[in-house]
Design a protein around this motif. Structure first.
Motif, PDB file in Angstrom:
ATOM      1  N   ALA A 188       9.875  15.182   9.159  1.00  0.00           N
ATOM      2  CA  ALA A 188       9.639  13.859  10.515  1.00  0.00           C
ATOM      3  C   ALA A 188       8.745  14.502  12.039  1.00  0.00           C
ATOM      4  CB  ALA A 188      10.632  13.562  10.481  1.00  0.00           C
ATOM      5  N   HIS A 189       9.216  15.686  11.698  1.00  0.00           N
ATOM      6  CA  HIS A 189       8.485  15.959  13.608  1.00  0.00           C
ATOM      7  C   HIS A 189       7.275  16.264  13.922  1.00  0.00           C
ATOM      8  CE1 HIS A 189       8.529  20.797  13.027  1.00  0.00           C
ATOM      9  NE2 HIS A 189       8.887  20.245  11.704  1.00  0.00           N
ATOM     10  N   LEU A 190       6.656  16.496  12.617  1.00  0.00           N
ATOM     11  CA  LEU A 190       5.498  16.247  12.686  1.00  0.00           C
ATOM     12  C   LEU A 190       4.357  15.293  12.666  1.00  0.00           C
ATOM     13  CD1 LEU A 190       5.200  20.272  10.218  1.00  0.00           C
ATOM     14  CD2 LEU A 190       5.070  19.926  13.180  1.00  0.00           C
ATOM     15  N   ALA A 191       5.669  14.245  11.996  1.00  0.00           N
ATOM     16  CA  ALA A 191       4.701  13.051  11.897  1.00  0.00           C
ATOM     17  C   ALA A 191       3.380  12.328  12.497  1.00  0.00           C
ATOM     18  CB  ALA A 191       5.341  11.719  11.343  1.00  0.00           C
ATOM     19  N   HIS A 192       4.473  12.736  14.049  1.00  0.00           N
ATOM     20  CA  HIS A 192       3.084  12.142  14.665  1.00  0.00           C
ATOM     21  C   HIS A 192       2.105  12.758  15.656  1.00  0.00           C
ATOM     22  CE1 HIS A 192       5.278   8.535  16.559  1.00  0.00           C
ATOM     23  NE2 HIS A 192       6.528   9.242  16.443  1.00  0.00           N
ATOM     24  N   GLU A 193       2.173  13.885  15.407  1.00  0.00           N
ATOM     25  CA  GLU A 193       1.564  15.023  15.806  1.00  0.00           C
ATOM     26  C   GLU A 193      -0.049  14.960  14.008  1.00  0.00           C
ATOM     27  OE1 GLU A 193       3.480  18.363  16.301  1.00  0.00           O
ATOM     28  OE2 GLU A 193       1.479  19.522  15.634  1.00  0.00           O
ATOM     29  N   VAL A 194       0.803  14.581  12.845  1.00  0.00           N
ATOM     30  CA  VAL A 194      -0.360  14.596  11.914  1.00  0.00           C
ATOM     31  C   VAL A 194      -1.514  13.285  11.636  1.00  0.00           C
ATOM     32  CG1 VAL A 194       0.193  14.520   9.613  1.00  0.00           C
ATOM     33  CG2 VAL A 194       0.465  16.874  10.489  1.00  0.00           C
ATOM     34  N   ALA A 195      -0.387  12.093  12.085  1.00  0.00           N
ATOM     35  CA  ALA A 195      -1.180  10.818  12.344  1.00  0.00           C
ATOM     36  C   ALA A 195      -1.975  10.952  13.414  1.00  0.00           C
ATOM     37  CB  ALA A 195       0.078   9.613  12.770  1.00  0.00           C
ATOM     38  N   ARG A 196      -2.448  11.388  14.446  1.00  0.00           N
ATOM     39  CA  ARG A 196      -2.735  11.685  15.363  1.00  0.00           C
ATOM     40  C   ARG A 196      -4.283  12.359  15.103  1.00  0.00           C
ATOM     41  NH1 ARG A 196      -0.662  15.003  19.782  1.00  0.00           N
ATOM     42  NH2 ARG A 196      -1.120  16.315  18.371  1.00  0.00           N
ATOM     43  N   ASP A 197      -3.643  13.711  14.401  1.00  0.00           N
ATOM     44  CA  ASP A 197      -5.043  14.825  14.276  1.00  0.00           C
ATOM     45  C   ASP A 197      -5.753  14.018  13.090  1.00  0.00           C
ATOM     46  OD1 ASP A 197      -4.684  15.519  17.085  1.00  0.00           O
ATOM     47  OD2 ASP A 197      -3.312  17.164  15.568  1.00  0.00           O
ATOM     48  N   GLY A 198      -4.794  13.688  11.807  1.00  0.00           N
ATOM     49  CA  GLY A 198      -5.381  12.869  10.785  1.00  0.00           C
ATOM     50  C   GLY A 198      -6.581  11.845  11.004  1.00  0.00           C
ATOM     51  N   GLU A 200      -8.418  11.339  13.301  1.00  0.00           N
ATOM     52  CA  GLU A 200      -9.097  12.380  14.149  1.00  0.00           C
ATOM     53  C   GLU A 200     -10.029  12.428  13.274  1.00  0.00           C
ATOM     54  OE1 GLU A 200      -9.793  11.805  17.745  1.00  0.00           O
ATOM     55  OE2 GLU A 200     -12.216  13.178  17.316  1.00  0.00           O
ATOM     56  N   GLN A 201      -9.763  13.610  12.186  1.00  0.00           N
ATOM     57  CA  GLN A 201     -10.250  13.897  11.563  1.00  0.00           C
ATOM     58  C   GLN A 201     -10.931  13.287  10.241  1.00  0.00           C
ATOM     59  OE1 GLN A 201      -7.894  17.230   8.633  1.00  0.00           O
ATOM     60  NE2 GLN A 201      -9.456  17.015   7.125  1.00  0.00           N
ATOM     61  N   GLU A 202     -10.061  12.106   9.890  1.00  0.00           N
ATOM     62  CA  GLU A 202     -10.693  11.105   9.151  1.00  0.00           C
ATOM     63  C   GLU A 202     -11.807  10.866   9.910  1.00  0.00           C
ATOM     64  OE1 GLU A 202      -8.524   8.820   6.477  1.00  0.00           O
ATOM     65  OE2 GLU A 202      -8.520  10.871   5.315  1.00  0.00           O
ATOM     66  N   CYS A 203     -12.146  10.036  11.042  1.00  0.00           N
ATOM     67  CA  CYS A 203     -12.998   9.641  11.485  1.00  0.00           C
ATOM     68  C   CYS A 203     -14.385  10.413  11.685  1.00  0.00           C
ATOM     69  CB  CYS A 203     -12.683   8.890  12.844  1.00  0.00           C
ATOM     70  SG  CYS A 203     -13.844   8.418  14.189  1.00  0.00           S
ATOM     71  N   PHE A 204     -14.122  11.868  11.854  1.00  0.00           N
ATOM     72  CA  PHE A 204     -14.975  12.438  11.924  1.00  0.00           C
ATOM     73  C   PHE A 204     -15.742  12.781  10.041  1.00  0.00           C
ATOM     74  CE2 PHE A 204     -16.537  17.138  10.710  1.00  0.00           C
ATOM     75  CZ  PHE A 204     -18.190  17.079  11.689  1.00  0.00           C
ATOM     76  N   GLU A 205     -14.925  12.677   9.183  1.00  0.00           N
ATOM     77  CA  GLU A 205     -15.259  12.560   8.035  1.00  0.00           C
ATOM     78  C   GLU A 205     -15.797  11.886   7.495  1.00  0.00           C
ATOM     79  OE1 GLU A 205     -12.584  14.577   5.097  1.00  0.00           O
ATOM     80  OE2 GLU A 205     -11.993  15.958   6.202  1.00  0.00           O
ATOM     81  N   ASP A 206     -15.848  10.793   8.484  1.00  0.00           N
ATOM     82  CA  ASP A 206     -16.560   9.641   7.633  1.00  0.00           C
ATOM     83  C   ASP A 206     -17.823   9.680   8.040  1.00  0.00           C
ATOM     84  OD1 ASP A 206     -14.474   8.398   6.855  1.00  0.00           O
ATOM     85  OD2 ASP A 206     -14.051   6.866   8.493  1.00  0.00           O
ATOM     86  N   PHE A 207     -17.806  10.342   9.852  1.00  0.00           N
ATOM     87  CA  PHE A 207     -19.538  10.701  10.107  1.00  0.00           C
ATOM     88  C   PHE A 207     -19.949  11.333   9.184  1.00  0.00           C
ATOM     89  CE2 PHE A 207     -22.163  14.291  12.149  1.00  0.00           C
ATOM     90  CZ  PHE A 207     -22.640  13.431  12.869  1.00  0.00           C
ATOM     91  N   VAL A 208     -19.731  12.360   8.381  1.00  0.00           N
ATOM     92  CA  VAL A 208     -20.037  14.366   7.945  1.00  0.00           C
ATOM     93  C   VAL A 208     -20.407  12.531   6.593  1.00  0.00           C
ATOM     94  CG1 VAL A 208     -19.635  15.833   6.446  1.00  0.00           C
ATOM     95  CG2 VAL A 208     -18.476  15.245   9.030  1.00  0.00           C
ATOM     96  N   LEU A 209     -19.838  12.528   5.899  1.00  0.00           N
ATOM     97  CA  LEU A 209     -19.775  11.561   4.511  1.00  0.00           C
ATOM     98  C   LEU A 209     -21.497  11.270   4.906  1.00  0.00           C
ATOM     99  CD1 LEU A 209     -18.533  11.768   1.606  1.00  0.00           C
ATOM    100  CD2 LEU A 209     -17.793   9.928   2.265  1.00  0.00           C
ATOM    101  N   GLU A 210     -21.069  10.373   5.736  1.00  0.00           N
ATOM    102  CA  GLU A 210     -22.505   9.316   5.536  1.00  0.00           C
ATOM    103  C   GLU A 210     -23.815  10.268   6.450  1.00  0.00           C
ATOM    104  OE1 GLU A 210     -22.261   5.858   8.698  1.00  0.00           O
ATOM    105  OE2 GLU A 210     -24.109   6.451   9.362  1.00  0.00           O
TER     106      GLU A 210
END
Lengths: 243, 243, 243, 243, 243, 243
Positions: A188-198, A200-210
């Motif tokens: 639970a104590h990591l949920a916020h930062e993991v959501a934020r950075d996750g 961000e990571q997915e946005c970058f991976e969308d770019f990469v995948l494209e």
């Protein structure tokens, strides 16, 4: 362990629901947590996402003199109590010691959970009437369909105690996120930062995948070690957000 | 063991085919039989039902000097004999010692079984050409697709002897019932009472599921410990039968 | 071992792609090779065929001080190098020691492989973003979806060395053929004769299947020990080729 | 399969008892038989040798209504019948499907077997009172000590039928040979030639071991590819036999 | 990874030989290495200690056309080459993919290794003639005795490449330390500090064990959180060194 | 469940200590309890007996941010608290989810347990410094020696809650009895009658074993279905008690 100072809001859960379990396990690995993926729990059907705090049910091995068919007549039987007490939005996580030879729940209980607004079911044991559960809108992950009643192997014992599920420690309130790959348990104590950075990571991976779909090579792009990759990503992101 | 005094009729099999394996395993558990579900045997496709008496084939481990490719030239080879001798309406149940590394049958034999009117295939080993078998109308349950010929690991030995399959004792003539969850083995002498009580249980569970879908809680309803539940069920049943 | 004197041509691969893995494992069994089917590798979706020479990647167990998230910044990291170096038409075969608790690749790398013209992926470990990989045209076989990054359990070490995969020896250049049952590894020096005899076997089995579907019995037909079977097959074949 | 034309004599068994299972498995591998070692069967104590023809007992999974404690009151119960019918000099080989969770026999039956002159016990299941059995002169190999009665998991069914034991085909009359490594099953028709060639191999390996202990290297000696090795062996052998 | 700047001296190995594997795994865990214990490798006899740099041998699955009994006639066969090339003082570590169904070496090769001054054998596969190997002075750890020749399942491929053994990464030159619990693999660059701190830990634990045997409680003593524990330990140590 | 109305006295425990686990599992099977033998727990040395009430310790999977080496500095850490709180005469039973890859305790804690008068240790995980523990007078049963610290895989959570151990339900206060075969868990309310009937069974089996050693056959004697067996047993017993 840092005490989480941010509440688990519907917005947080909605954000996590959009992030894949592969991204989330990577984010947790970056924070030193390598064992967060519920091993052996597969979705009953594809295309579903889930995010919610864990409400746990612990089974220990059954004993013939304690676990006859009549135990369900007890209104406080832990399995039935779990189904009625779990809060809306939570995920029912069951510790079946990885034993798939019997069920840990069936379609009647699953339907009740859906009606009560539960976010999903996760078990390292079996589910009976699995096709019926798969027809519900509420998703479920398990080690496989299995018809026999839980009483044959399981004695429901504890509600909302820390458990093991699929080899992973699950503490009540940890955030369970599920997709087609399976289920990740986020402390639970990591949920916020993991959501934020996750995100961000997915946005970058969308770019990469494209880029990759358009013919780009991996080296320098994924991870972005080439100096220009970051700049190109930011431009891509700006363009996308302008749409 | 009581000798069954009632024959295994088409009507009995039709009744059993409508009852789920989760209901049947519960009925057998009520009668003291906890180990009746063929562990690890999954349907090749969903949505199928099967009921029929077991006709068994036992494999032991292969031995290189006995199990070359030419053994199938023997018209009495037990695997081939099984396919031609199994009666219409029966279920071919194979004991592969849970070994999925090779097949126990393929699509040609499965097609022949379907043509001969066989009710289905159950094996705790593999099936080859599994996609081809899945296209047949006759259902099949196995431990997974597996291409290699059975000769590599299996020596077909016995027809219609008692066997183990998926950890369960299967005696010839036991009634095998299959659905999406898997396959249950009903000892022949219990088939009638299990069919009767299983149908009753399913009717009650249809009522329960409808109530739960409409918002009813589990406690007092399932099992029906609240005094009014039974009465409401009987009224519901009367109304339904009047339709 | 005979040195193959015939090249691995596109025509050969096209021929192998049409032959089922069950036929190919039988052809190899006739030549004394019993252990050629990659145990535990299942297709991510049904209905696909693959044939191509093996390009291998070997993983050994990870070690925390060597396998942090930054290793992918190395442009020569073997997993990333594999993705860029594998030739078009080849099959990426990964030795994960049968460990499905983490992924061996994900959808970005798989997309890159597809763009580069790779024939498919075979692993005895997991794949992450498995649903995304399943949407590609390039097929993949694995031991199951698994979200965690490979770094948690695997250290990518060798490119194109002989490996074990699913209990089978895979030498670079061996021909990997996959279908719905799974994947077979054909030693390169046997590919031509197995393709030739496998095509012949499949033609005969098409005949058998047609006969069986029309009501013929197995004995004397499959295998064709009855004297007339061969003649009838040749007639059938002639008639078919005349169409 | 060649019909053995030589009887299984006490002399043959005495010869086999002196040959290690590692030598015997190599001799059988040279004859194309790779799967002859009973996997998972360990001796209850070290330093024992056994050789004798197999007398088999097959267990299938138990069923609660058939396998209550009273079944042993039946004088024809197969487990008890096996103990009284097995000939002196034979080896009792039990097929327990590799299930070590219960026993397949205990010290009373083992004592009776010893009194009756039985050569030994081999099981891929458990043994109860294992310390008591270990105190007997008659050796036993099993998958481990296990206290629960066989009735909980096993139903004794067949005497002297072909079985699987530890993954190996065992036909009644096959010669079982055991030592500290475990147990090998020699097909009866190969017993004579394997005894002859195994004794020869062991004699050569005695020579090799002496050479190696005295500092000789392996290459050219083991196997004897150096031209002089054979000559030196023959001289050594002559010298030894002259003693 | 830090390059070790201190050589692996006989003194270092002698020091490590005195430290238990439980202490060493704790020291490595303190440095972030959790996966260093060779899972499933047990000593052939008790009371032995071993320390030496790893010399590795990698097996992949056997293939029938490559791994007949004649391959040992090749003087460069990797298994035989390993035995002759491994330096005195090193430990032969074999990667058998955890497969105990066959042997990875036998008593002749083990005797040769002992004569050559090898420190020990570690394998995650089987050993044949295990009782003979146990009689040697050189210790061995394996997954169990197993008679069949390695050729049945293993193809010896690589000398001194990084391998997996018992789920652990073993790089040539890593220091293998064994005792009755099993074997730990110490990355070479950590050997000096682990030896230093491990000796310190063992000295403290000797003190603790003496205190506990004399009636002291654990809390405050182990770990030494009570202020006086450290002082008492230093006094005890001084007294002991003064003897 | 009947409430036990008889206390667990030293006399009862002394009586149970003399009864073998094979006898006790049979007595419990006669009462309908088939799953009472701790699967996979083997004694560290032979020749020991144990009987005492269970005091339980539950581990769940470890999590890296919660289970660092410093957790033992907490004087209330459950593993250390268990060692100091368990009453003299009790048995420490640990639920390790059957994971033998790490230890659940070592020789310092075991020594402390012995000093405190604990009757024994039972775990379905590993034990480190296993040879040191084996040298104690207090017996221990485990799934195998294993050096790594429990922190790597286990998080100690609960004292004296119901647990699963080796697949068996263990409730605090259940009577654990151990011998060379392993450990049986006797529900507390059955301890008296099982002790009484178990002693009777063992007396009869002493008689049977003597008869069998003297040449008697099994049929009619074991079980005593021959009319004269009971009479002969009573005479034997009278004679023995007269000595």
């Amino acid at each position: 362990m840092t005490i989480p100072d941010l509440p688990i809001t519907p917005g947080l859960l909605a954000a996590l629901r959009k992030i894949s379990t592969s991204t989330l396990t990577t984010q947790l690995f970056k924070r030193g947590l390598a064992n967060v993926f519920i091993q052996g729990a597969r979705p009953l059907k594809t295309g579903q996402r889930m995010a919610g705090p864990a409400f746990t049910l612990r089974y220990i091995p059954a004993r013939e003199d304690l676990d006859g068919i009549d135990v369900f007549r007890d209104p406080n039987h832990p399995q039935r109590a779990a189904v009625e007490q779990i809060p809306a939005g939570a995920v029912l996580v069951m510790d079946c010691r990885g034993d798939v030879s019997v069920a840990s729940a069936g379609s009647i209980l699953a339907t009740r959970l859906q009606v009560r607004g539960v976010a999903g079911i996760v078990t390292d044991g079996g589910l009976r009437d699995a096709a019926g559960i798969a027809r519900l809108a509420m998703p479920a992950w398990c080690a496989g369909p299995s018809a026999p009643t839980n009483l044959i192997r399981h004695h429901a014992l504890d509600l909302n105690a820390p458990i093991g599920c699929g080899g992973v420690a699950v503490y009540p309130g940890d955030i369970m996120v599920g997709d087609d790959d399976g289920v990740v348990c986020i402390p639970a104590h990591l949920a916020h930062e993991v959501a934020r950075d996750g995100a961000e990571q997915e946005c970058f991976e969308d770019f990469v995948l494209e880029q990759v779909a358009n013919g780009a090579g991996i080296i320098g792009l994924y991870p972005p070690t080439a100096p220009e990759t970051r700049a190109r990503f930011e431009a891509w992101r700006l363009a996308r957000s302008a749409q």
